[in-house]
Scaffold this motif. Structure first.
Motif, PDB file in Angstrom:
ATOM      1  N   LEU A  61     -27.130  91.371   7.027  1.00 33.48           N
ATOM      2  CA  LEU A  61     -26.618  92.060   5.845  1.00 33.48           C
ATOM      3  C   LEU A  61     -25.205  92.579   6.065  1.00 33.48           C
ATOM      4  CD1 LEU A  61     -29.747  94.176   4.872  1.00 33.48           C
ATOM      5  CD2 LEU A  61     -28.749  92.340   3.508  1.00 33.48           C
ATOM      6  N   HIS A  62     -24.846  92.803   7.320  1.00 33.56           N
ATOM      7  CA  HIS A  62     -23.511  93.327   7.630  1.00 33.56           C
ATOM      8  C   HIS A  62     -22.523  92.170   7.617  1.00 33.56           C
ATOM      9  CE1 HIS A  62     -20.289  95.608   9.252  1.00 33.56           C
ATOM     10  NE2 HIS A  62     -20.318  95.038  10.439  1.00 33.56           N
ATOM     11  N   GLU A  63     -21.893  91.951   6.473  1.00 30.88           N
ATOM     12  CA  GLU A  63     -21.026  90.791   6.298  1.00 30.88           C
ATOM     13  C   GLU A  63     -19.562  91.075   6.605  1.00 30.88           C
ATOM     14  OE1 GLU A  63     -22.337  88.125   2.850  1.00 30.88           O
ATOM     15  OE2 GLU A  63     -22.884  90.128   2.168  1.00 30.88           O
ATOM     16  N   PHE A  64     -19.119  92.311   6.430  1.00 31.43           N
ATOM     17  CA  PHE A  64     -17.697  92.617   6.550  1.00 31.43           C
ATOM     18  C   PHE A  64     -17.503  93.827   7.459  1.00 31.43           C
ATOM     19  CE2 PHE A  64     -18.432  90.574   2.492  1.00 31.43           C
ATOM     20  CZ  PHE A  64     -17.484  89.564   2.489  1.00 31.43           C
ATOM     21  N   GLU A  65     -16.597  93.692   8.408  1.00 30.41           N
ATOM     22  CA  GLU A  65     -16.399  94.746   9.395  1.00 30.41           C
ATOM     23  C   GLU A  65     -15.946  96.062   8.779  1.00 30.41           C
ATOM     24  OE1 GLU A  65     -13.996  91.740  11.992  1.00 30.41           O
ATOM     25  OE2 GLU A  65     -14.507  93.468  13.230  1.00 30.41           O
ATOM     26  N   LEU A  66     -15.205  95.993   7.681  1.00 32.73           N
ATOM     27  CA  LEU A  66     -14.642  97.207   7.094  1.00 32.73           C
ATOM     28  C   LEU A  66     -15.638  97.968   6.229  1.00 32.73           C
ATOM     29  CD1 LEU A  66     -11.103  95.840   6.147  1.00 32.73           C
ATOM     30  CD2 LEU A  66     -11.713  97.308   8.083  1.00 32.73           C
ATOM     31  N   THR A  67     -16.884  97.500   6.177  1.00 30.93           N
ATOM     32  CA  THR A  67     -17.904  98.201   5.401  1.00 30.93           C
ATOM     33  C   THR A  67     -18.131  99.609   5.926  1.00 30.93           C
ATOM     34  OG1 THR A  67     -19.022  96.129   4.872  1.00 30.93           O
ATOM     35  CG2 THR A  67     -20.318  98.142   4.661  1.00 30.93           C
ATOM     36  N   MET A  68     -18.071  99.765   7.251  1.00 36.15           N
ATOM     37  CA  MET A  68     -18.364 101.052   7.877  1.00 36.15           C
ATOM     38  C   MET A  68     -17.328 101.345   8.951  1.00 36.15           C
ATOM     39  SD  MET A  68     -22.523 100.795   8.278  1.00 36.15           S
ATOM     40  CE  MET A  68     -22.383  99.413   9.402  1.00 36.15           C
ATOM     41  N   PRO A  69     -17.142 102.618   9.294  1.00 37.81           N
ATOM     42  CA  PRO A  69     -16.204 102.949  10.365  1.00 37.81           C
ATOM     43  C   PRO A  69     -16.804 102.630  11.726  1.00 37.81           C
ATOM     44  CG  PRO A  69     -17.351 104.924   9.678  1.00 37.81           C
ATOM     45  CD  PRO A  69     -17.810 103.823   8.753  1.00 37.81           C
ATOM     46  N   VAL A  70     -15.948 102.575  12.730  1.00 38.85           N
ATOM     47  CA  VAL A  70     -16.401 102.503  14.113  1.00 38.85           C
ATOM     48  C   VAL A  70     -15.942 103.772  14.817  1.00 38.85           C
ATOM     49  CG1 VAL A  70     -16.433  99.996  14.213  1.00 38.85           C
ATOM     50  CG2 VAL A  70     -14.337 101.208  14.789  1.00 38.85           C
ATOM     51  N   THR A  71     -16.557 104.059  15.955  1.00 40.22           N
ATOM     52  CA  THR A  71     -16.257 105.282  16.698  1.00 40.22           C
ATOM     53  C   THR A  71     -16.086 104.955  18.172  1.00 40.22           C
ATOM     54  OG1 THR A  71     -18.557 105.829  17.228  1.00 40.22           O
ATOM     55  CG2 THR A  71     -17.723 106.551  15.063  1.00 40.22           C
ATOM     56  N   ASN A  72     -15.840 106.002  18.969  1.00 41.44           N
ATOM     57  CA  ASN A  72     -15.731 105.809  20.416  1.00 41.44           C
ATOM     58  C   ASN A  72     -17.076 105.914  21.121  1.00 41.44           C
ATOM     59  OD1 ASN A  72     -16.270 108.563  20.429  1.00 41.44           O
ATOM     60  ND2 ASN A  72     -14.152 109.168  20.867  1.00 41.44           N
ATOM     61  N   ILE A  73     -18.160 106.028  20.370  1.00 41.68           N
ATOM     62  CA  ILE A  73     -19.495 106.014  20.972  1.00 41.68           C
ATOM     63  C   ILE A  73     -19.756 104.603  21.487  1.00 41.68           C
ATOM     64  CG2 ILE A  73     -21.963 106.298  20.528  1.00 41.68           C
ATOM     65  CD1 ILE A  73     -21.206 108.311  18.339  1.00 41.68           C
ATOM     66  N   PRO A  74     -20.150 104.439  22.744  1.00 44.84           N
ATOM     67  CA  PRO A  74     -20.307 103.094  23.319  1.00 44.84           C
ATOM     68  C   PRO A  74     -21.272 102.232  22.515  1.00 44.84           C
ATOM     69  CG  PRO A  74     -20.418 104.764  25.040  1.00 44.84           C
ATOM     70  CD  PRO A  74     -20.433 105.501  23.733  1.00 44.84           C
ATOM     71  N   PRO A  75     -20.951 100.952  22.332  1.00 43.66           N
ATOM     72  CA  PRO A  75     -21.854 100.057  21.591  1.00 43.66           C
ATOM     73  C   PRO A  75     -23.241  99.967  22.210  1.00 43.66           C
ATOM     74  CG  PRO A  75     -19.713  99.030  21.915  1.00 43.66           C
ATOM     75  CD  PRO A  75     -19.710 100.266  22.743  1.00 43.66           C
ATOM     76  N   GLY A  76     -23.330 100.175  23.528  1.00 43.37           N
ATOM     77  CA  GLY A  76     -24.618 100.076  24.197  1.00 43.37           C
ATOM     78  C   GLY A  76     -25.375 101.382  24.286  1.00 43.37           C
ATOM     79  N   ALA A  77     -24.922 102.411  23.573  1.00 41.86           N
ATOM     80  CA  ALA A  77     -25.630 103.696  23.609  1.00 41.86           C
ATOM     81  C   ALA A  77     -27.048 103.526  23.072  1.00 41.86           C
ATOM     82  CB  ALA A  77     -24.870 104.728  22.783  1.00 41.86           C
ATOM     83  N   PRO A  78     -28.017 104.251  23.627  1.00 42.12           N
ATOM     84  CA  PRO A  78     -29.399 104.124  23.144  1.00 42.12           C
ATOM     85  C   PRO A  78     -29.506 104.518  21.674  1.00 42.12           C
ATOM     86  CG  PRO A  78     -29.312 105.339  25.217  1.00 42.12           C
ATOM     87  CD  PRO A  78     -27.903 105.204  24.739  1.00 42.12           C
ATOM     88  N   PRO A  79     -30.376 103.861  20.921  1.00 40.02           N
ATOM     89  CA  PRO A  79     -30.596 104.273  19.531  1.00 40.02           C
ATOM     90  C   PRO A  79     -31.201 105.667  19.475  1.00 40.02           C
ATOM     91  CG  PRO A  79     -32.204 102.618  20.187  1.00 40.02           C
ATOM     92  CD  PRO A  79     -31.206 102.701  21.296  1.00 40.02           C
ATOM     93  N   LEU A  80     -30.887 106.383  18.412  1.00 42.50           N
ATOM     94  CA  LEU A  80     -31.330 107.765  18.251  1.00 42.50           C
ATOM     95  C   LEU A  80     -32.283 107.890  17.071  1.00 42.50           C
ATOM     96  CD1 LEU A  80     -27.885 109.581  18.727  1.00 42.50           C
ATOM     97  CD2 LEU A  80     -29.611 109.058  20.475  1.00 42.50           C
ATOM     98  N   ALA A  81     -33.037 108.991  17.075  1.00 46.97           N
ATOM     99  CA  ALA A  81     -33.964 109.269  15.977  1.00 46.97           C
ATOM    100  C   ALA A  81     -33.950 110.757  15.678  1.00 46.97           C
ATOM    101  CB  ALA A  81     -35.379 108.814  16.336  1.00 46.97           C
ATOM    102  N   MET A  82     -34.271 111.093  14.441  1.00 41.58           N
ATOM    103  CA  MET A  82     -34.373 112.484  14.011  1.00 41.58           C
ATOM    104  C   MET A  82     -35.788 112.989  14.238  1.00 41.58           C
ATOM    105  SD  MET A  82     -32.735 115.044  12.389  1.00 41.58           S
ATOM    106  CE  MET A  82     -31.618 114.575  11.067  1.00 41.58           C
ATOM    107  N   ARG A  83     -35.900 114.255  14.627  1.00 39.65           N
ATOM    108  CA  ARG A  83     -37.199 114.912  14.735  1.00 39.65           C
ATOM    109  C   ARG A  83     -37.406 115.824  13.531  1.00 39.65           C
ATOM    110  NH1 ARG A  83     -36.614 116.686  21.059  1.00 39.65           N
ATOM    111  NH2 ARG A  83     -37.737 114.931  22.004  1.00 39.65           N
ATOM    112  N   GLU A  84     -38.660 116.196  13.317  1.00 37.94           N
ATOM    113  CA  GLU A  84     -38.975 117.036  12.170  1.00 37.94           C
ATOM    114  C   GLU A  84     -38.418 118.447  12.325  1.00 37.94           C
ATOM    115  OE1 GLU A  84     -42.925 118.193   9.516  1.00 37.94           O
ATOM    116  OE2 GLU A  84     -42.956 116.424  10.825  1.00 37.94           O
TER     117      GLU A  84
END
Length: 553
Positions: free
Chosen positions: A522-545
């Protein structure tokens, strides 16, 4: 590379580096196979809607359903007779094969011209025209050919040579009650399949079904402020001497707020036809294909604040963050009507501005070498639960296929993570994959989950145990009891968002979800979203209640 294949700019540069492969492995934990996602592959052209290695004869209609047909072949007379949509009836059955969008539109009935609506979208639309070269502007058009309802959707490049640019059509067949998907290549056309092919394992997620994931019309930026679209909230920027200004289609462009209503109605139309067909004999042959819309995210929408990032200053006060970032607002609030009173969480504008510097926010396009510091035009773009998924759940409840209580109990499992929830996705293991009586579907899944909590050594915080706890709430009390939990959660989130550390955690969570979205086709165009200095390989995160953020392991 196959002839005629068009590589999307966002994926053309991708290569399987060790970092990306490691990140993909982690994402797969959050997106199990049952969710229906299809990670990008280096050879994406091989799965495109094009004809493959076939040399197309001018003025013919071909068939190539990716995943099912190795190459394009001519559509037979019998097959053409079965295509009952306006494009097939008006053009292909009459031996007409338009090569440009202007030719296609000019040969439609006069009534179609009167109902035509034209829209404009570009991920680079708010970037100064002189700062970037190719801006990937596209027209989207809707029209009603055979009646009063929209039945023809056209997508094509805005500007440039119309014979060389892409031209794609989704057309509604009112007899078969499906969308048919077409693409023009030279002076020939390829039929890429219909809505049902989007759901079949061999073609799912391939070709045009990597974006039309569920066989319907698609508008990822469906909610106000309609990111990247020309709308009542934003105007796409053009140079004063841009030839596009003289284009008759450009002069007809209206706001995407109108397109939102059309897309919602088209999704509802196909969903109603789909549910009617799969329940017609009282038995659902593939229950998993329906319930994955409840337990997983088969696709994604994008949302943001309604504030232009460039107008936010340290004195701007509070910034209301998108509700879809915190939970599935449409289902929990609008459809299941949980009793809630908490206001949408807000953060200090100064904290948002500080995060842009701290995390190195920028717009970046590797394809062109473009880079610009800062956020997207509208601030804080994040993935949210898709309208397509919600509409299936909504209609399953409305038609009695599942109860509102069952839907609520499922959604409240990990409700602070409306997208990319491994906990909620895990419950797909209890969904039957064989024919099941429609009247028994919801209760059968609920019993399987409850049986697991009694017979397996599961923790009290397991997805099964959470579902079981929700199920024990009395029938007349669950809207208020579950609503109180949502209220408590939103109050905690609001408190944490007012602190520097809390807001930074939410920025990291937002980037984690954006990173997972980037792994999708679904991600067709790079400019759809910003990028940051957070490493691409950082573990995925989740929200807690409790409003805190944790790593997914």
């Amino acid at each position: 590379m196959p002839d005629h294949a068009q590589l999307r700019r966002a994926t053309a540069w991708m290569s399987g580096t060790a970092v990306e492969e490691g990140d993909a492995a982690r994402v797969s934990v959050a997106l199990p196979d049952a969710s229906g996602h299809f990670p990008p592959k280096p050879d994406i052209a091989a799965g495109a809607c094009g004809p493959g290695s076939t040399a197309l004869e001018p003025g013919r209609l071909y068939r190539r359903i990716s995943g099912r047909d190795d190459r394009a072949r001519p559509v037979s007379d019998e097959e053409l007779a079965e295509l009952g949509d306006p494009l097939a009836v008006t053009f292909f059955r009459a031996g007409r094969f338009p090569t440009t969008v202007q030719e296609l539109l000019s040969q439609l009935p006069a009534t179609a011209a009167a109902s035509r609506k034209v829209y404009l979208v570009s991920e680079a639309g708010q970037i100064s025209p002189g700062a970037i070269g190719e801006r990937d502007m596209r027209f989207a058009m809707t029209t009603a050919v055979e009646g009063s309802q929209v039945d023809l959707l056209v997508s094509t490049q805005a500007g440039g040579d119309p014979e060389r640019g892409f031209l794609q059509v989704a057309a509604w067949d009112s007899a078969a009650k499906v969308f048919n998907f077409y693409a023009r290549f030279g002076s020939s056309w390829v039929w890429a399949g219909n809505s049902w092919h989007a759901l079949e394992p061999d073609s799912r997620g391939k070709g045009c079904f990597d974006s039309h994931v569920n066989g319907s019309a698609v508008m990822k930026e469906l909610r106000i402020p309609w990111l990247n679209w020309q709308s009542e909230r934003a105007t796409i920027r053009l140079a004063e001497d841009d030839p596009l200004r003289q284009d008759l289609l450009f002069q007809q462009v209206i706001g995407a707020e109108r397109l939102e209503l059309t897309v919602r109605s088209l999704v509802a139309r196909w969903t109603a036809a789909r549910l009617a067909a799969v329940t017609a004999n009282g038995v659902v042959d593939h229950p998993d294909r329906l319930l994955r819309h409840l337990f997983t995210n088969t696709t994604i929408n994008l949302t943001s604040t309604d504030r232009q990032s460039s107008t936010i200053t340290a004195d701007s006060g509070e910034l209301t963050l998108p509700t879809g970032f915190w939970l599935n607002q449409d289902l929990l609030f609008d459809d299941l009507r949980l009793f809630t009173q908490a206001a949408p969480p807000r953060a200090q504008a100064a904290a948002y501005l500080a995060s842009l510097t701290r995390f190195g926010f920028r717009l970046e396009e590797k394809f062109s070498g473009f880079s610009q510091p800062g956020d997207t035009f509208f601030a804080f773009v994040v993935p949210e639960a898709a309208h397509e998924d919600n509409e299936v759940v909504r209609q399953m409840v409305r038609t009695g296929l599942i109860s509102a209580r069952f839907a609520a109990c499922a959604l409240m499992v990990d409700f602070p993570n409306p997208v990319f929830s491994p906990a909620r996705s895990l419950l797909m293991r209890y969904v039957p994959t064989t024919p099941t009586k429609a009247a028994e579907l919801g209760d059968k899944v609920a019993r399987a989950i409850l049986d697991a909590t009694r017979t397996r050594d599961l923790s009290a915080d397991s997805p099964e145990a959470r579902f079981a706890a929700h199920w024990q709430v009395p029938e007349d009390a669950w809207p208020s009891v579950l609503g109180q939990r949502v209220d408590a959660y939103l109050r905690k989130v609001t408190q944490r968002a007012q602190t520097a550390s809390g807001f930074d955690d939410y920025v990291r969570l937002a980037e984690s979800r954006r990173r997972q979205f980037r792994r999708m086709k679904l991600h067709e165009f790079e400019l759809t979203m910003p990028v940051t200095n957070i490493p691409p390989g950082a573990p995925p995160l989740a929200m807690r209640e409790d409003g805190t953020v944790t790593e997914l392991t």
